[in-house]
Design a protein around this motif. Sequence first.
Motif, PDB file in Angstrom:
ATOM      1  N   PHE A 177       0.817  -1.218   0.000  1.00 18.56           N
ATOM      2  CA  PHE A 177       0.000   0.000   0.000  1.00 18.56           C
ATOM      3  C   PHE A 177       0.853   1.271   0.000  1.00 18.56           C
ATOM      4  O   PHE A 177       0.411   2.313  -0.470  1.00 18.56           O
ATOM      5  CB  PHE A 177      -0.968  -0.013   1.191  1.00 18.56           C
ATOM      6  CG  PHE A 177      -0.298   0.140   2.534  1.00 18.56           C
ATOM      7  CD1 PHE A 177      -0.255   1.371   3.163  1.00 18.56           C
ATOM      8  CD2 PHE A 177       0.297  -0.954   3.161  1.00 18.56           C
ATOM      9  CE1 PHE A 177       0.355   1.524   4.395  1.00 18.56           C
ATOM     10  CE2 PHE A 177       0.905  -0.810   4.398  1.00 18.56           C
ATOM     11  CZ  PHE A 177       0.949   0.428   5.012  1.00 18.56           C
ATOM     12  N   LYS A 178       2.075   1.191   0.482  1.00 18.57           N
ATOM     13  CA  LYS A 178       2.937   2.379   0.496  1.00 18.57           C
ATOM     14  C   LYS A 178       3.311   2.798  -0.928  1.00 18.57           C
ATOM     15  O   LYS A 178       3.522   3.979  -1.201  1.00 18.57           O
ATOM     16  CB  LYS A 178       4.197   2.125   1.317  1.00 18.57           C
ATOM     17  CG  LYS A 178       3.921   1.952   2.801  1.00 18.57           C
ATOM     18  CD  LYS A 178       5.190   1.648   3.561  1.00 18.57           C
ATOM     19  CE  LYS A 178       4.906   1.344   5.010  1.00 18.57           C
ATOM     20  NZ  LYS A 178       6.120   1.010   5.753  1.00 18.57           N
ATOM     21  N   PHE A 179       3.397   1.824  -1.833  1.00 13.35           N
ATOM     22  CA  PHE A 179       3.697   2.144  -3.226  1.00 13.35           C
ATOM     23  C   PHE A 179       2.562   2.977  -3.830  1.00 13.35           C
ATOM     24  O   PHE A 179       2.815   3.949  -4.545  1.00 13.35           O
ATOM     25  CB  PHE A 179       3.951   0.862  -4.031  1.00 13.35           C
ATOM     26  CG  PHE A 179       4.388   1.118  -5.441  1.00 13.35           C
ATOM     27  CD1 PHE A 179       5.594   1.742  -5.705  1.00 13.35           C
ATOM     28  CD2 PHE A 179       3.590   0.752  -6.503  1.00 13.35           C
ATOM     29  CE1 PHE A 179       5.998   1.994  -7.015  1.00 13.35           C
ATOM     30  CE2 PHE A 179       3.984   0.995  -7.808  1.00 13.35           C
ATOM     31  CZ  PHE A 179       5.196   1.617  -8.069  1.00 13.35           C
ATOM     32  N   ASN A 180       1.310   2.620  -3.524  1.00 14.91           N
ATOM     33  CA  ASN A 180       0.177   3.432  -3.991  1.00 14.91           C
ATOM     34  C   ASN A 180       0.310   4.867  -3.490  1.00 14.91           C
ATOM     35  O   ASN A 180       0.096   5.817  -4.237  1.00 14.91           O
ATOM     36  CB  ASN A 180      -1.153   2.847  -3.490  1.00 14.91           C
ATOM     37  CG  ASN A 180      -1.518   1.542  -4.153  1.00 14.91           C
ATOM     38  OD1 ASN A 180      -0.992   1.186  -5.206  1.00 14.91           O
ATOM     39  ND2 ASN A 180      -2.430   0.814  -3.535  1.00 14.91           N
ATOM     40  N   ALA A 181       0.649   5.017  -2.219  1.00  9.67           N
ATOM     41  CA  ALA A 181       0.750   6.355  -1.627  1.00  9.67           C
ATOM     42  C   ALA A 181       1.844   7.187  -2.279  1.00  9.67           C
ATOM     43  O   ALA A 181       1.627   8.351  -2.617  1.00  9.67           O
ATOM     44  CB  ALA A 181       0.992   6.239  -0.123  1.00  9.67           C
ATOM     45  N   VAL A 182       2.999   6.602  -2.475  1.00 12.37           N
ATOM     46  CA  VAL A 182       4.112   7.378  -3.037  1.00 12.37           C
ATOM     47  C   VAL A 182       3.892   7.689  -4.522  1.00 12.37           C
ATOM     48  O   VAL A 182       4.321   8.731  -5.012  1.00 12.37           O
ATOM     49  CB  VAL A 182       5.468   6.687  -2.781  1.00 12.37           C
ATOM     50  CG1 VAL A 182       5.738   5.556  -3.750  1.00 12.37           C
ATOM     51  CG2 VAL A 182       6.612   7.694  -2.815  1.00 12.37           C
ATOM     52  N   MET A 183       3.173   6.806  -5.241  1.00 11.52           N
ATOM     53  CA  MET A 183       2.881   7.072  -6.650  1.00 11.52           C
ATOM     54  C   MET A 183       1.683   8.003  -6.824  1.00 11.52           C
ATOM     55  O   MET A 183       1.496   8.583  -7.882  1.00 11.52           O
ATOM     56  CB  MET A 183       2.654   5.757  -7.403  1.00 11.52           C
ATOM     57  CG  MET A 183       3.906   4.896  -7.504  1.00 11.52           C
ATOM     58  SD  MET A 183       5.320   5.731  -8.256  1.00 11.52           S
ATOM     59  CE  MET A 183       4.807   5.782  -9.952  1.00 11.52           C
ATOM     60  N   GLY A 184       0.843   8.110  -5.780  1.00 12.43           N
ATOM     61  CA  GLY A 184      -0.239   9.073  -5.806  1.00 12.43           C
ATOM     62  C   GLY A 184      -1.559   8.571  -6.360  1.00 12.43           C
ATOM     63  O   GLY A 184      -2.471   9.354  -6.586  1.00 12.43           O
ATOM     64  N   PHE A 185      -1.688   7.256  -6.567  1.00 16.37           N
ATOM     65  CA  PHE A 185      -2.967   6.719  -7.020  1.00 16.37           C
ATOM     66  C   PHE A 185      -3.138   5.276  -6.562  1.00 16.37           C
ATOM     67  O   PHE A 185      -2.168   4.553  -6.364  1.00 16.37           O
ATOM     68  CB  PHE A 185      -3.155   6.861  -8.537  1.00 16.37           C
ATOM     69  CG  PHE A 185      -2.220   6.046  -9.378  1.00 16.37           C
ATOM     70  CD1 PHE A 185      -2.654   4.871  -9.995  1.00 16.37           C
ATOM     71  CD2 PHE A 185      -0.904   6.443  -9.589  1.00 16.37           C
ATOM     72  CE1 PHE A 185      -1.803   4.120 -10.787  1.00 16.37           C
ATOM     73  CE2 PHE A 185      -0.056   5.704 -10.382  1.00 16.37           C
ATOM     74  CZ  PHE A 185      -0.504   4.533 -10.984  1.00 16.37           C
ATOM     75  N   LYS A 186      -4.399   4.873  -6.378  1.00 15.46           N
ATOM     76  CA  LYS A 186      -4.745   3.608  -5.727  1.00 15.46           C
ATOM     77  C   LYS A 186      -4.355   2.359  -6.497  1.00 15.46           C
ATOM     78  O   LYS A 186      -4.215   1.300  -5.901  1.00 15.46           O
ATOM     79  CB  LYS A 186      -6.248   3.551  -5.455  1.00 15.46           C
ATOM     80  CG  LYS A 186      -6.733   4.542  -4.454  1.00 15.46           C
ATOM     81  CD  LYS A 186      -8.227   4.411  -4.271  1.00 15.46           C
ATOM     82  CE  LYS A 186      -8.754   5.470  -3.339  1.00 15.46           C
ATOM     83  NZ  LYS A 186     -10.196   5.359  -3.134  1.00 15.46           N
ATOM     84  N   GLN A 187      -4.201   2.432  -7.783  1.00 17.61           N
ATOM     85  CA  GLN A 187      -3.960   1.233  -8.596  1.00 17.61           C
ATOM     86  C   GLN A 187      -2.483   0.972  -8.896  1.00 17.61           C
ATOM     87  O   GLN A 187      -2.155   0.069  -9.663  1.00 17.61           O
ATOM     88  CB  GLN A 187      -4.734   1.339  -9.913  1.00 17.61           C
ATOM     89  CG  GLN A 187      -6.238   1.449  -9.731  1.00 17.61           C
ATOM     90  CD  GLN A 187      -6.815   0.240  -9.012  1.00 17.61           C
ATOM     91  OE1 GLN A 187      -6.468  -0.890  -9.295  1.00 17.61           O
ATOM     92  NE2 GLN A 187      -7.702   0.484  -8.058  1.00 17.61           N
TER      93      GLN A 187
END
Length: 191
Positions: A129-139
């Motif tokens: 889930f941290k990857f979603n946060a750092v990339m800025g979108f849920k998918q």
Amino acid sequence: MPHLISLNTAAAAPLQTEQGPVPSGIRKRARDGAITVGPLGLAGDEQADLSVHGGPAKAVYAYPSEHYAFWQTVRAQARAAGWDEALPPGSLGENLTIAGLLEKQAWVGDRLRFPDCELIVSEPRFPCFKFNAVMGFKQAAKLMVQSGWCGFYLSVLRPGSLAAGQDFELLPGPREVGIAELFRARMAGKG
């Protein structure tokens, strides 16, 4: 010849996620000059959750620069960034932004020989889930699973130092388990 484009580190700091703020070292930034590499990774780099990041088997994380255009495009399509907003090296949480070595060419046990350091491929990176946060979108994590563009972890075989701009030699290991195949097997049904 494969090439090290950028060396990236970060101190652990709060990262805002859908689950609230969590400590993370995912927001890596490029560093100048040579950086010491020890058994647990690059000097000045921190991991917040040692149950899934860091340690001797995951001391250093490498990511192919060849995938950056994809991530820039999908971030723009998701309206997480502008079309002309380039992703700087380290944006995917990697310590080493590399060129010339993709996941499908890397096998567990392969060695990356740099002028003053030698690393060994240990396993793929599995997104959270941290990857979603750092990339800025849920998918974002789902797209990493679907594309298989995960990068790979390295353990330190011979400590030394690394510097951006260095070429490295890929020395084949036993070639029994490929990074791309291992990633697909472990992520089956999660994409």
